[in-house]
Design an enzyme around this catalytic site. Structure first.
Site, PDB file in Angstrom:
ATOM      1  N   CYS A  16       9.684   1.975  -1.122  1.00 12.17           N
ATOM      2  CA  CYS A  16       9.870   2.198   0.509  1.00 12.17           C
ATOM      3  C   CYS A  16       8.480   2.854   1.111  1.00 12.17           C
ATOM      4  O   CYS A  16       7.718   3.776   0.375  1.00 12.17           O
ATOM      5  CB  CYS A  16      11.036   2.510   1.189  1.00 12.17           C
ATOM      6  SG  CYS A  16      12.360   1.765   0.853  1.00 12.17           S
ATOM      7  N   GLY A  42       6.337  -1.907  -0.411  1.00 15.90           N
ATOM      8  CA  GLY A  42       7.649  -2.573  -0.436  1.00 15.90           C
ATOM      9  C   GLY A  42       7.181  -3.977   0.285  1.00 15.90           C
ATOM     10  O   GLY A  42       6.702  -3.821   1.318  1.00 15.90           O
ATOM     11  N   ASN A 117      12.159   6.876   2.670  1.00 11.26           N
ATOM     12  CA  ASN A 117      11.599   6.393   1.506  1.00 11.26           C
ATOM     13  C   ASN A 117      12.090   7.447   0.574  1.00 11.26           C
ATOM     14  O   ASN A 117      11.955   8.465   0.596  1.00 11.26           O
ATOM     15  CB  ASN A 117      10.073   6.413   1.833  1.00 11.26           C
ATOM     16  CG  ASN A 117       9.256   6.654   0.487  1.00 11.26           C
ATOM     17  OD1 ASN A 117       8.211   7.487   0.167  1.00 11.26           O
ATOM     18  ND2 ASN A 117       9.837   5.851  -0.594  1.00 11.26           N
ATOM     19  N   GLY A 118      12.632   6.872  -0.590  1.00 15.09           N
ATOM     20  CA  GLY A 118      13.092   7.971  -1.563  1.00 15.09           C
ATOM     21  C   GLY A 118      14.744   7.385  -1.937  1.00 15.09           C
ATOM     22  O   GLY A 118      15.265   6.592  -1.501  1.00 15.09           O
ATOM     23  N   TYR A 258      -0.425   5.432  -9.797  1.00 14.57           N
ATOM     24  CA  TYR A 258      -0.117   3.829  -9.518  1.00 14.57           C
ATOM     25  C   TYR A 258       0.253   3.741  -8.263  1.00 14.57           C
ATOM     26  O   TYR A 258      -0.381   2.585  -7.684  1.00 14.57           O
ATOM     27  CB  TYR A 258       0.859   3.397 -10.506  1.00 14.57           C
ATOM     28  CG  TYR A 258       1.271   2.002 -10.453  1.00 14.57           C
ATOM     29  CD1 TYR A 258       0.484   0.880 -10.621  1.00 14.57           C
ATOM     30  CD2 TYR A 258       2.558   1.894 -10.157  1.00 14.57           C
ATOM     31  CE1 TYR A 258       0.949  -0.239 -10.354  1.00 14.57           C
ATOM     32  CE2 TYR A 258       3.072   0.551  -9.896  1.00 14.57           C
ATOM     33  CZ  TYR A 258       2.252  -0.498  -9.896  1.00 14.57           C
ATOM     34  OH  TYR A 258       2.944  -1.750  -9.547  1.00 14.57           O
TER      35      TYR A 258
END
Ligand code: SF4
Length: 486
Positions: A16, A42, A117-118, A258
């Site tokens: 996310c 996302g 996010n997470g 990345y």
């Protein structure tokens, strides 16, 4: 139904990205632009919630940001000078609207919207307790656990309830939230997932997962939200709270390899510069006699530039990427699957033929893509293919918000480096060492094994946050509704 693209099954996915705006009359438009810059985090759904001093407005949808927010009337409906937004990558093959964030609820103390996010590593345990207390869950995201913890908290303001909820959750997460008068940004105690604070003219403040989302709206970076910090932005300014016990920072090192966009600055470091440095470390650690350096585009490009500069070999675009592959509505048949990597990448034969190639990629997950790319270069006439990877072997799953296959599906979990080289049919294969990776981030002495400076669990198996759900045999990540009955 949106199906998972077979080409995506062999990559790691950020789950996310989040964005928030306070004090701008066109908050929704800024949020849409910010989410667009975070699209790489996302692609399966996007959502924005705004507040206009009277009520909340929301629009959420499946697919890319520019598909969800392409209707002028819809954007006009998102009134208000505060907004939060979210882009999501789902861990399951099917994305349903009920899981699309931000969530918007009415609490006893007022309206509240949240996006995260997470992963919460104790979400399932908390969820079971909440269900026993009579809470009814609408979605299968662990974000909703936070909302129910707030709803059942012992009174107080929205901020008090949020602090009480945060004290019960464990995991790696960044949150943005909206109340009737404040924008809130929170990072987990160890700061595993990223979140930055930005500023524009006239007291406008912004939260974003990455600085590239500040750049797109012309906001300047103020600073990273600190690990364990909760920032509350309201009409009187920016206030810092500390809901968690202090802990040493363990930022996700894979963001540098990345996940993050190379033009982002994370924890004060340029992602692009670190990727180049990793390439230099790779060349020093495992240089080889060859004719040219070729990246697997796009993520292998900065490391390949670093490798080429350090080794003195020419950098060439020996593989060309089709940028328009995207997700597919075609149920992948065996014949389409067989085309595999060619839909996304094609060898540049005029560059490759008869040459000894150093091929640079960021990681090997299951190994199927690497195998096909090596084969593609051989079919294009490469004399030798030496693969160099700008991460250590990914031998362990991530439980902190990155979608990884189960451990036994990871090639590096099952094989030695030599076995992996044979499996992908490369003439040689080497990964950057864990110390080389740390040196590339500026840690001259490499990894401090007593107090590691980053989260690197997917390489080392050293998980810095307790995995309560996993250890109690619960499902992590998506929370299936049926599991809550246990
Ligand atoms: S396990 Fe790996 S991908 Fe997950 S947070 Fe840690 S370093 Fe990042």
């Amino acid at each position: 139904m949106l199906t998972t693209d077979p080409l995506d099954a062999d990559t790691l996915h950020e789950e996310c990205g989040v964005f928030g705006v306070f004090g701008h009359p066109e908050a929704a438009k800024l949020a849409a632009l910010g989410l667009h810059a975070l699209q790489h985090r996302g692609q399966e759904s996007a959502g924005i919630v705004t507040y206009d001093e009277k009520e909340f407005h929301t629009h959420r949808g499946l697919g890319h940001v520019n598909r969800t927010f392409n209707d002028r009337d819809e954007m006009r409906r998102l009134r208000g000078d505060m907004a939060i937004g979210h882009v999501r990558y789902a861990t399951s093959g099917v994305t349903v609207l009920r899981n699309v964030q931000p969530l918007l609820v009415e609490l006893e103390c007022g309206g509240f919207s949240i996006a995260h996010n997470g992963n919460l590593t104790n979400a399932m345990q908390l969820r079971r307790q909440l269900v026993r207390r009579g809470c009814l869950f609408q979605s299968t995201t662990d974000t909703e656990v936070i909302v129910h913890l707030m709803a059942t908290a012992r009174g107080g303001s929205v901020i008090d309830r949020m602090v009480e909820a945060l004290r019960q959750i464990e995991g790696a997460f960044s949150l943005v939230a909206l109340t009737g008068n404040a924008l809130i940004g929170v990072r987990d105690a160890l700061g595993v997932r990223p979140l930055v604070l930005g500023r524009m003219e006239n007291g406008v403040h912004v939260f974003a997962s990455e600085t590239c989302a500040l750049d797109i709206i012309g906001a300047e970076l103020v600073r990273d939200v600190e690990p364990g910090e909760m920032l509350v932005v309201d009409s009187s300014g920016v206030h810092s709270l500390r809901p968690f016990q202090p802990a040493p920072s363990r930022f996700c090192i894979f963001e540098y390899i990345y996940f993050a966009r190379p033009d982002s600055i994370m924890e004060g470091r340029s992602v692009y510069a670190i990727r180049q440095s990793i390439g230099r470390e790779l060349a020093r650690e495992s240089g080889i006699d060859a004719d040219l350096v070729v990246p697997v585009p796009d993520s292998g490009v900065p490391a390949a530039i670093g490798y080429a500069a350090e080794s003195g070999l020419p950098f060439e675009l020996g593989i060309i990427r089709n940028h328009y592959v995207g997700r597919t509505f075609i149920e992948p048949s065996q014949s389409i699957r067989a085309l595999g990597v060619k839909r996304k990448h094609n060898a540049n034969r005029s560059i490759i033929e008869g040459r000894r190639v150093v091929l640079i990629d960021d990681s090997i997950v299951r190994g199927t893509t690497s195998k096909k790319i090596v084969e593609m270069l051989r079919n294009a006439g490469a004399a030798e293919v030496h693969m160099r990877i700008s991460s250590p072997p990914t031998a362990h799953s991530c439980f902190y918000g990155i979608d990884t296959p189960e451990e036994d599906k990871l090639l590096a979990h099952a094989m030695t480096v030599d076995e992996m080289a044979a499996y992908i049919s490369a003439d040689s294969l080497a990964f950057v060492s864990i110390d080389g990776l740390y040196r590339a981030t500026g840690m001259a002495g490499g990894r401090d094994n007593q107090a590691p400076q980053f989260c690197d669990a997917c390489f080392t198996g050293d998980y810095p946050i307790a995995l309560a759900d996993r250890d109690s045999q619960s499902t992590s990540g998506e929370l299936p509704l049926w599991a809550a009955r246990a």
